[in-house]
Design a protein around this motif. Structure first.
Motif, mmCIF file in Angstrom:
data_model
loop_
_atom_site.group_PDB
_atom_site.id
_atom_site.type_symbol
_atom_site.label_atom_id
_atom_site.label_comp_id
_atom_site.label_asym_id
_atom_site.label_seq_id
_atom_site.Cartn_x
_atom_site.Cartn_y
_atom_site.Cartn_z
ATOM 1 N N ILE A 232 33.313 37.222 24.926
ATOM 2 C CA ILE A 232 34.307 36.626 25.821
ATOM 3 C C ILE A 232 35.487 37.565 25.996
ATOM 4 N N VAL A 233 35.950 38.151 24.898
ATOM 5 C CA VAL A 233 37.026 39.141 24.957
ATOM 6 C C VAL A 233 36.467 40.560 24.897
ATOM 7 N N GLY A 234 35.438 40.775 24.083
ATOM 8 C CA GLY A 234 34.905 42.117 23.875
ATOM 9 C C GLY A 234 34.331 42.758 25.116
ATOM 10 N N GLU A 235 33.847 41.954 26.066
ATOM 11 C CA GLU A 235 33.283 42.493 27.309
ATOM 12 C C GLU A 235 34.196 42.225 28.501
ATOM 13 N N SER A 236 35.501 42.275 28.272
ATOM 14 C CA SER A 236 36.476 42.015 29.336
ATOM 15 C C SER A 236 36.348 43.000 30.489
ATOM 16 N N SER A 237 36.054 44.260 30.200
ATOM 17 C CA SER A 237 35.936 45.259 31.267
ATOM 18 C C SER A 237 34.754 44.937 32.181
ATOM 19 N N TRP A 238 33.645 44.511 31.580
ATOM 20 C CA TRP A 238 32.486 44.119 32.388
ATOM 21 C C TRP A 238 32.805 42.898 33.244
ATOM 22 N N LEU A 239 33.488 41.924 32.676
ATOM 23 C CA LEU A 239 33.887 40.746 33.446
ATOM 24 C C LEU A 239 34.813 41.132 34.588
ATOM 25 N N ALA A 240 35.713 42.063 34.341
ATOM 26 C CA ALA A 240 36.630 42.507 35.394
ATOM 27 C C ALA A 240 35.874 43.188 36.535
ATOM 28 N N GLU A 241 34.769 43.862 36.225
ATOM 29 C CA GLU A 241 33.951 44.479 37.263
ATOM 30 C C GLU A 241 33.368 43.423 38.205
ATOM 31 N N ILE A 242 32.933 42.307 37.654
ATOM 32 C CA ILE A 242 32.383 41.233 38.495
ATOM 33 C C ILE A 242 33.478 40.686 39.408
ATOM 34 N N TRP A 243 34.631 40.405 38.815
ATOM 35 C CA TRP A 243 35.758 39.850 39.575
ATOM 36 C C TRP A 243 36.162 40.787 40.719
ATOM 37 N N ALA A 244 36.095 42.066 40.484
ATOM 38 C CA ALA A 244 36.511 43.034 41.501
ATOM 39 C C ALA A 244 35.618 42.986 42.739
ATOM 40 N N ARG A 245 34.412 42.438 42.599
ATOM 41 C CA ARG A 245 33.483 42.372 43.736
ATOM 42 C C ARG A 245 33.289 40.940 44.230
ATOM 43 N N ARG A 246 34.196 40.070 43.877
ATOM 44 C CA ARG A 246 34.073 38.658 44.230
ATOM 45 C C ARG A 246 34.015 38.427 45.736
ATOM 46 N N HIS A 247 34.597 39.325 46.515
ATOM 47 C CA HIS A 247 34.651 39.150 47.968
ATOM 48 C C HIS A 247 33.266 39.070 48.590
ATOM 49 N N THR A 248 32.245 39.604 47.932
ATOM 50 C CA THR A 248 30.900 39.588 48.515
ATOM 51 C C THR A 248 30.309 38.188 48.584
ATOM 52 N N LEU A 249 30.884 37.249 47.819
ATOM 53 C CA LEU A 249 30.354 35.880 47.776
ATOM 54 C C LEU A 249 31.357 34.832 48.235
ATOM 55 N N LYS A 250 32.543 35.229 48.657
ATOM 56 C CA LYS A 250 33.627 34.269 48.863
ATOM 57 C C LYS A 250 33.330 33.213 49.922
ATOM 58 N N ASP A 251 32.424 33.516 50.863
ATOM 59 C CA ASP A 251 32.133 32.541 51.917
ATOM 60 C C ASP A 251 30.898 31.701 51.628
ATOM 61 N N ARG A 252 30.308 31.855 50.445
ATOM 62 C CA ARG A 252 29.128 31.054 50.121
ATOM 63 C C ARG A 252 29.542 29.608 49.867
ATOM 64 N N PRO A 253 28.848 28.635 50.462
ATOM 65 C CA PRO A 253 29.133 27.233 50.143
ATOM 66 C C PRO A 253 29.020 27.010 48.641
ATOM 67 N N THR A 254 30.047 26.402 48.075
ATOM 68 C CA THR A 254 30.129 26.290 46.618
ATOM 69 C C THR A 254 30.506 24.878 46.214
ATOM 70 N N LEU A 255 29.790 24.351 45.245
ATOM 71 C CA LEU A 255 30.118 23.056 44.643
ATOM 72 C C LEU A 255 30.618 23.322 43.230
ATOM 73 N N LEU A 256 31.831 22.900 42.948
ATOM 74 C CA LEU A 256 32.425 23.030 41.623
ATOM 75 C C LEU A 256 32.438 21.658 40.967
ATOM 76 N N ILE A 257 31.736 21.516 39.860
ATOM 77 C CA ILE A 257 31.713 20.259 39.106
ATOM 78 C C ILE A 257 32.308 20.558 37.743
ATOM 79 N N TRP A 258 33.501 20.037 37.489
ATOM 80 C CA TRP A 258 34.249 20.466 36.310
ATOM 81 C C TRP A 258 34.495 19.321 35.340
ATOM 82 N N GLY A 259 34.080 19.528 34.099
ATOM 83 C CA GLY A 259 34.432 18.601 33.033
ATOM 84 C C GLY A 259 35.857 18.887 32.580
ATOM 85 N N MET A 260 36.740 17.929 32.751
ATOM 86 C CA MET A 260 38.170 18.180 32.547
ATOM 87 C C MET A 260 38.608 18.009 31.093
ATOM 88 N N LYS A 261 37.717 17.521 30.233
ATOM 89 C CA LYS A 261 38.040 17.442 28.800
ATOM 90 C C LYS A 261 37.525 18.686 28.074
#
Length: 313
Positions: A232-261
């Motif tokens: 979760i912390v040890g692979e922060s650089s890899w996670l940041a790489e995914i985030w940097a390319r988020r624009h490629t999916l930004k228009d995909r229809p998305t359903l967010l189902i979130w457990g708030m507890k």
């Protein structure tokens, strides 16, 4: 597909690699709850178990830690009448092989997911995921957006989370040498942390809980459950790489189902709503981290509505 060099993971989870004979099913699997036909996909490092039920547009289910395809059983039983439902178990999890020498880092799992998608030539995919299923699936998806039509996400992330104190503390504690010992010798993740992550722990009955304990009978087969929290912390650089390319999916229809507890993932929700311009949000006030297991059949209606309204062109 994005790749990065995998740092060394301690090899103290030692022991012989265990794998099932082809087409066998362990006696502990609840065949009434999980009546699906098992299949295996050969990878360079072992055989990955998966199920492939129904026909039509593809729903591809990616699990988290310490889970496996079993967690999506309610959705698969329902939607396999209208869709092709594919759910895999990463190496080191569920009914897949668990060689003790592998890194089990999330980028390793993502690379295997890419091999699987391309090996089966899957297209027009709706990704369904929670927890580590998010970065594992989206790492492939941001590099191959033409294969992804829709996203259904629950309590996950695909970005550097070091700014969130609760998540950072969890990674440091469970990903420590002490956490490794607990995961290896006490099977900490499925035995204790899984139940603790529910909004209402009574929803995880003993029969179902047994299906999450049984895939990890020996210390040698529990390595993956410890590598994930460390990453979760040890692979922060890899996670940041995914985030940097988020624009490629930004228009995909998305359903967010979130457990708030869920004290870890609830603060992460605004990042998701910021990225996906065509999203629908459903919040479940009494549900914790493992939404598909805890909410189960209650997700069928919202997901069916989303799939109907956001049909791929």
């Amino acid at each position: 597909m994005m790749t990065s060099e995998e740092p060394t993971v301690p090899a103290e989870f030692s022991g012989p690699a265990l794998s099932m004979p082809a087409l066998s099913m362990p006696a502990w699997v609840d065949r009434e709850a999980y009546p699906f036909t098992s299949k295996w996909f050969d990878l360079p490092d072992g055989r990955m178990h998966y199920i492939d039920e129904g026909e039509g547009d593809i729903l591809l289910f990616a699990h988290g830690n310490p889970s496996w395809s079993f967690e999506y059983r309610h959705l698969i039983r329902h939607f396999s009448s209208t869709h092709r439902c594919i759910a895999l178990d990463y190496l080191g999890f569920g009914l897949s092989d668990k060689p003790p020498h592998l890194s089990y880092l999330p980028q390793f799992h993502s690379a295997n997911l890419g091999r699987f998608i391309e090996g089966l030539d899957l297209k027009n995919i709706t990704l369904v995921f929670q927890d580590w299923g998010g970065p594992i699936a989206l790492s492939y998806a941001v590099a191959n957006p033409s294969r992804v039509s829709r996203i259904i996400a629950s309590n996950s992330w695909f970005f550097d989370v070091r700014e969130y104190p609760a998540v950072r503390r969890f990674s440091h504690i469970i990903g420590s040498a002490f956490g490794r010992m607990l995961c290896k010798h006490l099977n900490l993740f499925p035995r204790v942390l899984l139940k603790a992550s529910f909004g209402d722990s009574s929803r995880l009955g003993p029969e179902v809980h047994a299906q999450y304990l049984a895939p990890f009978p020996t210390a040698a087969e529990r390595k993956g459950t410890w590598v994930f929290p460390r990453a979760i912390v040890g692979e922060s650089s890899w996670l940041a790489e995914i985030w940097a390319r988020r624009h490629t999916l930004k228009d995909r229809p998305t359903l967010l189902i979130w457990g708030m507890k869920d004290p870890g993932c609830t603060p992460l929700l605004p990042r998701w709503t910021e990225v996906f311009t065509d999203h629908r949000l459903i919040t479940l006030d009494d549900v914790g981290h493992n939404v598909a297991e805890e909410a189960g059949r209650h997700l069928i209606g919202p997901i069916a509505s989303f799939l109907s309204d956001r049909s791929p062109s």
